[in-house]
Design a protein around this motif. Sequence first.
Motif, PDB file in Angstrom:
ATOM      1  N   THR A   1     -22.126   7.048  -8.894  1.00 14.91           N
ATOM      2  CA  THR A   1     -22.852   6.476 -10.027  1.00 14.91           C
ATOM      3  C   THR A   1     -24.101   7.291 -10.333  1.00 14.91           C
ATOM      4  O   THR A   1     -24.446   7.526 -11.498  1.00 14.91           O
ATOM      5  N   TYR A   2     -24.773   7.736  -9.293  1.00 13.20           N
ATOM      6  CA  TYR A   2     -25.998   8.533  -9.475  1.00 13.20           C
ATOM      7  C   TYR A   2     -25.679   9.848 -10.182  1.00 13.20           C
ATOM      8  O   TYR A   2     -26.396  10.252 -11.108  1.00 13.20           O
ATOM      9  N   GLU A   3     -24.595  10.522  -9.777  1.00  9.70           N
ATOM     10  CA  GLU A   3     -24.231  11.789 -10.418  1.00  9.70           C
ATOM     11  C   GLU A   3     -23.782  11.569 -11.861  1.00  9.70           C
ATOM     12  O   GLU A   3     -24.026  12.420 -12.722  1.00  9.70           O
ATOM     13  N   LEU A   4     -23.119  10.451 -12.126  1.00 10.42           N
ATOM     14  CA  LEU A   4     -22.780  10.143 -13.525  1.00 10.42           C
ATOM     15  C   LEU A   4     -24.034   9.960 -14.352  1.00 10.42           C
ATOM     16  O   LEU A   4     -24.122  10.402 -15.501  1.00 10.42           O
ATOM     17  N   GLY A   5     -25.035   9.293 -13.767  1.00 10.10           N
ATOM     18  CA  GLY A   5     -26.303   9.112 -14.467  1.00 10.10           C
ATOM     19  C   GLY A   5     -26.999  10.426 -14.742  1.00 10.10           C
ATOM     20  O   GLY A   5     -27.640  10.607 -15.780  1.00 10.10           O
ATOM     21  N   LYS A   6     -26.845  11.382 -13.822  1.00 11.03           N
ATOM     22  CA  LYS A   6     -27.441  12.706 -13.999  1.00 11.03           C
ATOM     23  C   LYS A   6     -26.616  13.599 -14.930  1.00 11.03           C
ATOM     24  O   LYS A   6     -27.126  14.573 -15.478  1.00 11.03           O
ATOM     25  N   GLY A   7     -25.316  13.286 -15.074  1.00 13.89           N
ATOM     26  CA  GLY A   7     -24.459  14.075 -15.957  1.00 13.89           C
ATOM     27  C   GLY A   7     -23.958  15.362 -15.345  1.00 13.89           C
ATOM     28  O   GLY A   7     -23.528  16.270 -16.061  1.00 13.89           O
TER      29      GLY A   7
ATOM     30  N   GLN B   1      -8.679   4.324   0.030  1.00 13.94           N
ATOM     31  CA  GLN B   1      -8.712   3.944  -1.371  1.00 13.94           C
ATOM     32  C   GLN B   1     -10.129   3.838  -1.924  1.00 13.94           C
ATOM     33  O   GLN B   1     -10.346   3.894  -3.138  1.00 13.94           O
ATOM     34  N   VAL B   2     -11.124   3.699  -1.066  1.00 13.12           N
ATOM     35  CA  VAL B   2     -12.491   3.402  -1.500  1.00 13.12           C
ATOM     36  C   VAL B   2     -13.027   4.373  -2.546  1.00 13.12           C
ATOM     37  O   VAL B   2     -13.593   3.949  -3.558  1.00 13.12           O
ATOM     38  N   PRO B   3     -12.914   5.705  -2.378  1.00 16.77           N
ATOM     39  CA  PRO B   3     -13.465   6.610  -3.410  1.00 16.77           C
ATOM     40  C   PRO B   3     -12.842   6.403  -4.786  1.00 16.77           C
ATOM     41  O   PRO B   3     -13.527   6.548  -5.809  1.00 16.77           O
ATOM     42  N   PHE B   4     -11.561   6.057  -4.831  1.00 12.89           N
ATOM     43  CA  PHE B   4     -10.899   5.835  -6.118  1.00 12.89           C
ATOM     44  C   PHE B   4     -11.462   4.590  -6.800  1.00 12.89           C
ATOM     45  O   PHE B   4     -11.750   4.595  -8.006  1.00 12.89           O
ATOM     46  N   ASN B   5     -11.607   3.509  -6.034  1.00 16.56           N
ATOM     47  CA  ASN B   5     -12.189   2.296  -6.605  1.00 16.56           C
ATOM     48  C   ASN B   5     -13.643   2.505  -7.003  1.00 16.56           C
ATOM     49  O   ASN B   5     -14.111   1.970  -8.010  1.00 16.56           O
ATOM     50  N   ALA B   6     -14.380   3.279  -6.203  1.00 17.61           N
ATOM     51  CA  ALA B   6     -15.777   3.569  -6.524  1.00 17.61           C
ATOM     52  C   ALA B   6     -15.890   4.320  -7.844  1.00 17.61           C
ATOM     53  O   ALA B   6     -16.848   4.126  -8.605  1.00 17.61           O
TER      54      ALA B   6
ATOM     55  N   LEU C   1     -20.317  15.761  -9.276  1.00 14.86           N
ATOM     56  CA  LEU C   1     -19.550  14.524  -9.230  1.00 14.86           C
ATOM     57  C   LEU C   1     -18.207  14.749  -8.553  1.00 14.86           C
ATOM     58  O   LEU C   1     -17.791  13.982  -7.683  1.00 14.86           O
ATOM     59  N   ALA C   2     -17.507  15.825  -8.941  1.00 20.36           N
ATOM     60  CA  ALA C   2     -16.204  16.134  -8.356  1.00 20.36           C
ATOM     61  C   ALA C   2     -16.326  16.461  -6.874  1.00 20.36           C
ATOM     62  O   ALA C   2     -15.499  16.036  -6.052  1.00 20.36           O
ATOM     63  N   ASP C   3     -17.358  17.239  -6.498  1.00 19.48           N
ATOM     64  CA  ASP C   3     -17.564  17.582  -5.091  1.00 19.48           C
ATOM     65  C   ASP C   3     -17.878  16.331  -4.259  1.00 19.48           C
ATOM     66  O   ASP C   3     -17.414  16.188  -3.124  1.00 19.48           O
ATOM     67  N   THR C   4     -18.665  15.436  -4.832  1.00 15.47           N
ATOM     68  CA  THR C   4     -19.021  14.202  -4.117  1.00 15.47           C
ATOM     69  C   THR C   4     -17.784  13.355  -3.861  1.00 15.47           C
ATOM     70  O   THR C   4     -17.607  12.803  -2.764  1.00 15.47           O
ATOM     71  N   PHE C   5     -16.926  13.238  -4.873  1.00 15.03           N
ATOM     72  CA  PHE C   5     -15.692  12.454  -4.695  1.00 15.03           C
ATOM     73  C   PHE C   5     -14.828  13.053  -3.596  1.00 15.03           C
ATOM     74  O   PHE C   5     -14.343  12.338  -2.711  1.00 15.03           O
ATOM     75  N   ALA C   6     -14.609  14.360  -3.637  1.00 16.68           N
ATOM     76  CA  ALA C   6     -13.740  15.007  -2.651  1.00 16.68           C
ATOM     77  C   ALA C   6     -14.301  14.865  -1.241  1.00 16.68           C
ATOM     78  O   ALA C   6     -13.560  14.592  -0.287  1.00 16.68           O
ATOM     79  N   ALA C   7     -15.611  15.045  -1.097  1.00 18.14           N
ATOM     80  CA  ALA C   7     -16.227  14.909   0.226  1.00 18.14           C
ATOM     81  C   ALA C   7     -16.096  13.477   0.730  1.00 18.14           C
ATOM     82  O   ALA C   7     -15.807  13.238   1.916  1.00 18.14           O
ATOM     83  N   ALA C   8     -16.303  12.509  -0.154  1.00 19.65           N
ATOM     84  CA  ALA C   8     -16.185  11.108   0.240  1.00 19.65           C
ATOM     85  C   ALA C   8     -14.757  10.775   0.661  1.00 19.65           C
ATOM     86  O   ALA C   8     -14.539  10.050   1.643  1.00 19.65           O
ATOM     87  N   LEU C   9     -13.761  11.311  -0.056  1.00 19.15           N
ATOM     88  CA  LEU C   9     -12.364  11.052   0.294  1.00 19.15           C
ATOM     89  C   LEU C   9     -12.040  11.625   1.673  1.00 19.15           C
ATOM     90  O   LEU C   9     -11.358  10.974   2.482  1.00 19.15           O
TER      91      LEU C   9
ATOM     92  N   SER D   1     -22.035   4.076   0.166  1.00 17.87           N
ATOM     93  CA  SER D   1     -22.518   5.441  -0.008  1.00 17.87           C
ATOM     94  C   SER D   1     -21.785   6.132  -1.157  1.00 17.87           C
ATOM     95  O   SER D   1     -22.393   6.764  -2.023  1.00 17.87           O
ATOM     96  N   THR D   2     -20.458   6.006  -1.168  1.00 20.62           N
ATOM     97  CA  THR D   2     -19.655   6.662  -2.210  1.00 20.62           C
ATOM     98  C   THR D   2     -19.999   6.131  -3.592  1.00 20.62           C
ATOM     99  O   THR D   2     -20.227   6.910  -4.529  1.00 20.62           O
ATOM    100  N   SER D   3     -20.018   4.808  -3.740  1.00 22.52           N
ATOM    101  CA  SER D   3     -20.307   4.208  -5.039  1.00 22.52           C
ATOM    102  C   SER D   3     -21.689   4.604  -5.543  1.00 22.52           C
ATOM    103  O   SER D   3     -21.873   4.941  -6.714  1.00 22.52           O
ATOM    104  N   ARG D   4     -22.665   4.598  -4.646  1.00 19.93           N
ATOM    105  CA  ARG D   4     -24.037   4.915  -5.039  1.00 19.93           C
ATOM    106  C   ARG D   4     -24.138   6.350  -5.539  1.00 19.93           C
ATOM    107  O   ARG D   4     -24.712   6.624  -6.595  1.00 19.93           O
ATOM    108  N   PHE D   5     -23.554   7.307  -4.807  1.00 25.04           N
ATOM    109  CA  PHE D   5     -23.707   8.714  -5.181  1.00 25.04           C
ATOM    110  C   PHE D   5     -22.861   9.091  -6.390  1.00 25.04           C
ATOM    111  O   PHE D   5     -23.278   9.915  -7.210  1.00 25.04           O
TER     112      PHE D   5
END
Length: 515
Positions: A76-82, A148-153, A87-95, A70-74
């Motif tokens: 990457t998706y936000e990076l694709g959207k720019g 560690q998963v969000p960091f690796n993602a 992107l920052a909110d998604t990372f924090a929520a995933a962590l 889930s983390t990796s997909r979202f």
Amino acid sequence: MTDSITGQHKKTIARNTAFLYIRMLVVMAVTFYTSRIVLHALGETDYGIYDVVGGIVMMMTFINGSLSASTSRFLTYELGKGDTRRLADTFAAALNLHIAAALLVIIIGETAGVWFLYNYMTIPPDRLNAAFWILQFSIITTCFVFTQVPFNASIISHENMSVFAFVGLYEAFSKLAIAFAITLDNGHRLVLYGFLLMANSVMVQMFYRFYTRRHYPECRMRFIRDKKLYRTLLGYSGWDIFGNTAVVVQNQGLNIVLNIFYGPTLNAARAIAVQIQTGLKSFITNFLMAVRPRVVKLYAEEKHEAMYRLTFYGCKISFFLMFALIMPIAFNLDFLLHQWLGDEIPPYTGMFAMIIFGIILTDSFHSAYLMVYHAIGRIKTGNIICGTLMIMALPTGYLCLKAGLPPYSVFIVILVINAVCHIISWTIVHRYVKYSYRTLVSQVYLRCIGVTLAATAVPLFISANMVAGWPRFILLTAAAETVYLILIYAFGFSRMERKELIDPFVSKLIKKFQV
């Protein structure tokens, strides 16, 4: 449409794949040598105990696998959207979600895990205390891996695979050093081995955190109050949790079943066979790790045709690469096992490995397909159907052993179920984003199967006319791989695919030699 998977994108994929493959070749060689030292140092019983007790904690990693996807997909998706804020909110929520999952691991591991260890595992009484400490070290390691998963993602989403390459090399050589270290101890080798592996894993995870926080501004711990974002992440991962539960039940559950019926010795045989599987699958994992972010971004850009073309390429390349690796190993398996492990080969190791080769080849297609599956994000139906089938492997395997069938019957069950799941999965994806069944069958499956069947004639002939040994292994590998490469080039790819993928590489190679 073609330009979307060529040019800079192809260079990025090629560069990342190169980094990952250099790491993988060294890591696999060092890891196989390390396992020989560890098996000799611990013995079959302790080696099997480490594998099966660590498997108790692995039973809980289905949560981590689901949240990781889930983390990796979202990300990457936000990076694709720019969208950097999203992107920052998604990372924090995933962590935050992964921290909660790690706390759950501690609770389950220290209650249900300890109870199961002392009440149901087949472990010699004098090794129960060591097994308890292995369980504790595994719980600590798993908690660090979860958070560690969000960091690796983030690293994967930014397509910076060189970091994984260098850290992977450190991990391989540090584990080799640990293997030599435990040979110097004459007392509690199993406990020492578990502790050193835990400490090493924690150090690696801390490095990843330092690196990502320094290079990627979105990698910051914050409390996010956006309930909708949490629901989105959990809604995506919720059904994936069921699918990953099925994978863990199928693999680690059957490992525990083997322990109940046959004890740690069969767990050691299974651990060795699975290590071969892990080493071989790392070739595919590394290749697809470099391709996966591009597939997700193509979907985010709504370039569906290009997404499927890249996925079909991934399917074929994954299968061809995997069979090229399996072919010389399968035809020289007994010889290679004796060279690797000496005379201390647990029973059924060779048979387990041969059936696992079939599982790997099936999964090489499936792993490539999963890129599209997670890019689209519509995973409910597939996880319900295939997850249920995969969970059925546990009671089916148990009944097989209860009926007196040989231990390798559980792997045959996995092979059959995984093949059925793969066919069902492609039909489910077709419901959401259409593709040509005819193209998939004719350009991927028929070409892969036809080329592979034709290529087996060479190793069959050499095996029938030479005794096992290094001369046969070297000749078989050289002759079979040469013929296989020629068949792949001539019949494995269409004229357009050769022009787009292979010919440019060959031309550059020729120019370099001319210079």
